[in-house]
Write a protein that holds these residues in place. Sequence first.
Motif, mmCIF file in Angstrom:
data_model
loop_
_atom_site.group_PDB
_atom_site.id
_atom_site.type_symbol
_atom_site.label_atom_id
_atom_site.label_comp_id
_atom_site.label_asym_id
_atom_site.label_seq_id
_atom_site.Cartn_x
_atom_site.Cartn_y
_atom_site.Cartn_z
ATOM 1 N N PRO A 128 0.835 -1.214 0.000
ATOM 2 C CA PRO A 128 0.000 0.000 0.000
ATOM 3 C C PRO A 128 0.865 1.258 0.000
ATOM 4 O O PRO A 128 2.004 1.261 0.464
ATOM 5 C CB PRO A 128 -0.796 -0.120 1.307
ATOM 6 N N GLY A 129 0.277 2.334 -0.524
ATOM 7 C CA GLY A 129 0.985 3.603 -0.532
ATOM 8 C C GLY A 129 1.359 4.048 -1.929
ATOM 9 O O GLY A 129 0.806 3.562 -2.928
ATOM 10 N N ASP A 130 2.303 4.986 -2.004
ATOM 11 C CA ASP A 130 2.663 5.626 -3.266
ATOM 12 C C ASP A 130 3.822 4.920 -3.953
ATOM 13 O O ASP A 130 4.810 4.551 -3.316
ATOM 14 C CB ASP A 130 3.045 7.084 -3.022
ATOM 15 N N ASN A 195 4.970 5.445 3.720
ATOM 16 C CA ASN A 195 4.700 4.832 2.413
ATOM 17 C C ASN A 195 4.009 5.801 1.457
ATOM 18 O O ASN A 195 3.356 5.379 0.500
ATOM 19 C CB ASN A 195 3.863 3.555 2.568
ATOM 20 N N ALA A 196 4.154 7.114 1.709
ATOM 21 C CA ALA A 196 3.564 8.130 0.845
ATOM 22 C C ALA A 196 4.637 9.120 0.406
ATOM 23 O O ALA A 196 5.610 9.358 1.122
ATOM 24 C CB ALA A 196 2.450 8.870 1.580
ATOM 25 N N VAL A 197 4.441 9.689 -0.774
ATOM 26 C CA VAL A 197 5.332 10.745 -1.243
ATOM 27 C C VAL A 197 5.086 11.988 -0.393
ATOM 28 O O VAL A 197 3.947 12.403 -0.199
ATOM 29 C CB VAL A 197 5.074 11.068 -2.725
ATOM 30 N N GLN A 198 6.168 12.594 0.109
ATOM 31 C CA GLN A 198 6.022 13.740 0.990
ATOM 32 C C GLN A 198 7.126 14.757 0.753
ATOM 33 O O GLN A 198 8.238 14.405 0.381
ATOM 34 C CB GLN A 198 6.109 13.312 2.467
ATOM 35 N N THR A 199 6.779 16.017 0.993
ATOM 36 C CA THR A 199 7.779 17.055 1.161
ATOM 37 C C THR A 199 7.585 17.594 2.577
ATOM 38 O O THR A 199 6.922 16.940 3.383
ATOM 39 C CB THR A 199 7.662 18.157 0.091
ATOM 40 N N ALA A 200 8.157 18.756 2.894
ATOM 41 C CA ALA A 200 8.043 19.227 4.272
ATOM 42 C C ALA A 200 8.366 20.710 4.355
ATOM 43 O O ALA A 200 9.101 21.257 3.532
ATOM 44 C CB ALA A 200 8.990 18.453 5.184
ATOM 45 N N SER A 201 7.797 21.357 5.359
ATOM 46 C CA SER A 201 8.259 22.691 5.748
ATOM 47 C C SER A 201 9.210 22.514 6.932
ATOM 48 O O SER A 201 9.102 21.539 7.677
ATOM 49 C CB SER A 201 7.082 23.590 6.125
ATOM 50 N N GLN A 202 10.146 23.456 7.095
ATOM 51 C CA GLN A 202 11.180 23.292 8.109
ATOM 52 C C GLN A 202 11.373 24.577 8.915
ATOM 53 O O GLN A 202 11.171 25.682 8.400
ATOM 54 C CB GLN A 202 12.518 22.945 7.454
ATOM 55 N N ALA A 203 11.749 24.397 10.150
ATOM 56 C CA ALA A 203 12.136 25.518 11.007
ATOM 57 C C ALA A 203 13.323 25.071 11.837
ATOM 58 O O ALA A 203 13.335 23.957 12.369
ATOM 59 C CB ALA A 203 10.979 25.945 11.904
ATOM 60 N N VAL A 204 14.333 25.935 11.942
ATOM 61 C CA VAL A 204 15.535 25.611 12.701
ATOM 62 C C VAL A 204 15.881 26.799 13.592
ATOM 63 O O VAL A 204 15.897 27.947 13.128
ATOM 64 C CB VAL A 204 16.720 25.288 11.769
ATOM 65 N N THR A 205 16.133 26.525 14.862
ATOM 66 C CA THR A 205 16.511 27.576 15.804
ATOM 67 C C THR A 205 17.741 27.143 16.596
ATOM 68 O O THR A 205 18.015 25.942 16.744
ATOM 69 C CB THR A 205 15.379 27.891 16.798
ATOM 70 N N VAL A 206 18.449 28.148 17.110
ATOM 71 C CA VAL A 206 19.566 27.914 18.023
ATOM 72 C C VAL A 206 19.370 28.838 19.212
ATOM 73 O O VAL A 206 19.093 30.023 19.049
ATOM 74 C CB VAL A 206 20.922 28.190 17.346
ATOM 75 N N SER A 207 19.493 28.299 20.415
ATOM 76 C CA SER A 207 19.297 29.119 21.614
ATOM 77 C C SER A 207 20.273 28.692 22.697
ATOM 78 O O SER A 207 20.822 27.587 22.672
ATOM 79 C CB SER A 207 17.861 29.001 22.127
ATOM 80 N N LEU A 227 10.293 10.183 -2.245
ATOM 81 C CA LEU A 227 9.576 8.928 -2.390
ATOM 82 C C LEU A 227 9.769 8.090 -1.130
ATOM 83 O O LEU A 227 10.718 8.304 -0.368
ATOM 84 C CB LEU A 227 10.081 8.173 -3.626
ATOM 85 N N PRO A 228 8.884 7.145 -0.869
ATOM 86 C CA PRO A 228 9.042 6.302 0.318
ATOM 87 C C PRO A 228 10.431 5.678 0.380
ATOM 88 O O PRO A 228 10.935 5.140 -0.602
ATOM 89 C CB PRO A 228 7.946 5.237 0.124
ATOM 90 N N GLY A 229 11.052 5.816 1.557
ATOM 91 C CA GLY A 229 12.375 5.257 1.767
ATOM 92 C C GLY A 229 13.519 6.185 1.441
ATOM 93 O O GLY A 229 14.666 5.920 1.820
ATOM 94 N N GLU A 230 13.259 7.305 0.759
ATOM 95 C CA GLU A 230 14.341 8.199 0.364
ATOM 96 C C GLU A 230 14.735 9.144 1.496
ATOM 97 O O GLU A 230 13.958 9.401 2.413
ATOM 98 C CB GLU A 230 13.936 9.010 -0.867
#
Length: 331
Positions: A128-130, A195-207, A227-230
């Motif tokens: 199942p999945g992409d 098991n799905a194709v995904q991208t993402a938004s990101q945020a990074v901080t240092v404190s 892709l799944p697994g990448e």
Amino acid sequence: MKTVVVALLAALAIPPVQAADGDVTWTVRTASNSLGATRSSFGYDVSPGTTTSDAMVVANKGTEAVNLKVYTADGYTTDAGQLDLLTGDKKSKAIGAWVRPTSTAVTVAPGRTVEVPFTITVPADATPGDHVGGIVTSLTAPDKTANVNVERRLGIKIKLRVAGDLAPALAIENLDADYHDGSATVSYTIHNTGNAVQTASQAVTVSGPFGWFRADATGIVTPPELLPGESWQVKVPISNVTPALLLTATATVTPLLTDASGSTTALNPVTATATTWAFPWMITLLVAVLIALVILVVVLNRKRRARRKEREDERVREAVEQALREKDTAH
């Protein structure tokens, strides 16, 4: 003779495709049928054990007939963040194995179009999945000046979403932080563990300690669709970081899942942290001086104790010798 691929899947996203260079005289597009009239690529929601039929249209824009190979292949994301397909000599496990054109070669006369039908047979035990790949037209010809065979390819993306439990998930791995001269670099790996194709938004901080002296990263480049697994390597620079002795770097990745209609859904964010030391140069210099002073005091104390011991040993030796002389005199 070595084969070099020079025109890679220019039609993966937007049909019709224009010539990639002067030697590519054909274009490819999705067929207009009950599955869609103006599709930019092939996409299907399918169930294990089912078969779907569709077609690709090849148009010859040149003045001579073109003889093209036709094949299907699994997809992968390149280091440049682009979707590419395995070459024809590589073994595929999903799209390249499940999708079959009715012909492995096609000849298109000048100014004409040819429809290339294909079938998608999804195994009963398909995961199942992409699953992402494509259908490719390929022309290989010798390049006498370079003494190589040049393969030019145009293809169209195929995405299957196989029915079953869709479990999108991203993980942050190998998070590391480094500080140097007022700037920090945070690096990590985004791993598509679902098991799905995904991208993402990101945020990074240092404190610093207790969240003080927080600095936020800006302009973080969005990762490609994975892709799944990448996995995808990320390195984020952050400037104007206060050297607050112990810094904590925090990376937050919010998975983005796109459905068949093109709508994007944000999933629960994933967070990871790492720490690194960051000493102000004045404090670093002071610490170095203090360490040097401590070492100097230790060394001097050791020498002083050694000299005191030598003097005591000498005094004892002289006392013993004096006692022996007095004893000999008495006898």
